[in-house]
Design an enzyme around this catalytic site. Structure first.
Site, PDB file in Angstrom:
ATOM      1  N   ARG A 141       1.082  -1.076  -0.184  1.00 26.13           N
ATOM      2  CA  ARG A 141       0.080   0.012   0.204  1.00 26.13           C
ATOM      3  C   ARG A 141       1.023   1.364  -0.042  1.00 26.13           C
ATOM      4  O   ARG A 141       2.030   0.874   0.034  1.00 26.13           O
ATOM      5  CB  ARG A 141      -1.288   0.125   1.495  1.00 26.13           C
ATOM      6  N   LYS A 181      -0.278  15.516  10.456  1.00 25.63           N
ATOM      7  CA  LYS A 181       1.307  15.196   9.283  1.00 25.63           C
ATOM      8  C   LYS A 181       1.927  16.037   9.355  1.00 25.63           C
ATOM      9  O   LYS A 181       2.807  15.798   8.698  1.00 25.63           O
ATOM     10  CB  LYS A 181       0.593  14.946   7.971  1.00 25.63           C
TER      11      LYS A 181
END
Length: 341
Positions: A224, A318
């Site tokens: 992924r 993030k």
């Protein structure tokens, strides 16, 4: 595909890392649509197009010598970047066998493996190494098996012990993490080390992912993509070194944003190890500056839309919040919708 290795570049200090046009063309751009939300975006590994980063289970590219030199530098300064709990020694040999076998088969111009029973000979032509050793006997290697092979592969690796219906991060070699720490996460369960991720728990992402990972079979690896952003082409953005790189988020300006801000993409590889039944979790990191990424205007347009509409909780997790407006503004020049507005 034959790999052309570049001379040494740096991931710190003067930051001489750059991508060639060929590396840009094969960069794993992670966004299939104009918006982003957490998902279990898992697919079979090792079955990609020739020349792509997905062709082989473990990708070797032009930055190989630079990345292995960076790993050696980090390990010299902080040996705790490689941890193997006592019950994970068999899994370490499992990982060594898997990595050596794949590298020798997929890159015969760079690696060679010869086996005569438990007497093995490993040759790494890229790093000018030749090692004869007895498989299963760590005393015949210069390092513990996971560290020995981990020093010669691009990307980080965690070995996950499977027990009690869960996965535990009980071994790994991690020198280039995206704001996390192997020393801190070692021994944690799957949900424990993912606990800081916002929004995903209420979406049920981790429940589905864990159920899937527990059922990965031998010889059926999966992969992924994950992503974040990094200031400068810096691989080691670990929690331990935050004092070295955290302040760089405040250095982004309208004038330097294109060269300073990098999209950081992880190609995550998950494979069942046959002897130990542990799960090998590989994290292969690719870096590309906004300036390099914009050589593909379609990528720049899509990244603009993804970052513009990214939920605040994800942007904050993030670490993008401080400089996201500058990035979105710079990327807007590649988006006709933004220009029209």
């Amino acid at each position: 595909m034959s790999v052309t290795l570049k001379p040494l570049e740096s991931y710190r200090d003067d930051f001489t890392f750059r991508n060639s046009p060929e590396a840009i063309a094969r960069f794993p751009f992670p966004f299939p649509e104009d918006k982003y939300m957490y998902s279990v975006n898992i697919e079979p590994a090792g079955s990609g197009a020739p020349g792509s980063v997905f062709e082989h289970c473990f990708d070797i590219d032009e930055h190989y010598r630079s990345e292995t030199a960076e790993r050696a530098r980090v390990l010299k300064k902080d040996p705790q970047r490689c941890i193997v709990m006592p019950h994970m020694h068999e899994a370490s040999w499992d990982a060594l066998e898997m990595l050596m076998t794949h590298l020798a088969a997929d890159y015969p111009e760079l690696f060679r493996l010869s086996c005569d029973g438990d007497q093995w000979t490993w040759e790494n032509h890229a790093l000018d190494l030749r090692q004869r050793f007895t498989f299963g006997d760590a005393d015949t290697l210069p390092y513990e098996p996971l560290e020995y092979i981990g020093r010669q592969v691009q990307g980080d690796f965690a070995l996950l012990d499977q027990r009690d219906g869960d996965l535990f991060m009980d071994a790994g070699i991690v020198t280039g993490p995206a704001d996390w720490s192997l020393a801190f996460d070692a021994g944690m369960s799957f949900k424990q080390w993912h606990a800081p991720v916002p929004m995903a728990p209420e979406l049920g992402v981790f429940d589905r992912a864990l159920k899937y990972l527990l059922n990965i079979a031998v010889e059926r690896p999966v992969r992924r993509l994950n992503w974040t952003m990094t200031i400068n082409p810096r691989l080691d953005t670990s929690s331990e070194t935050f004092h070295e790189w955290g302040h760089e988020r405040g250095q982004v300006t309208a004038d330097n944003v294109a060269g300073l801000v990098h999209l950081r993409v992880e190609l995550q590889h998950m494979a069942r190890l046959p002897r130990s039944n542990a799960l090998l979790f590989g994290i292969r990191t690719y870096l590309i500056s906004l300036e390099e990424l914009a050589s593909n205007p379609a990528w720049a347009r899509r990244l603009h839309r993804v970052l513009r509409d990214l939920p605040e909780a994800i942007a904050d997790y993030k670490g993008l919040t401080r400089y996201r407006p500058l990035v979105v503004e710079w990327l807007s020049q590649f988006d006709p919708e933004s220009a029209a507005a």
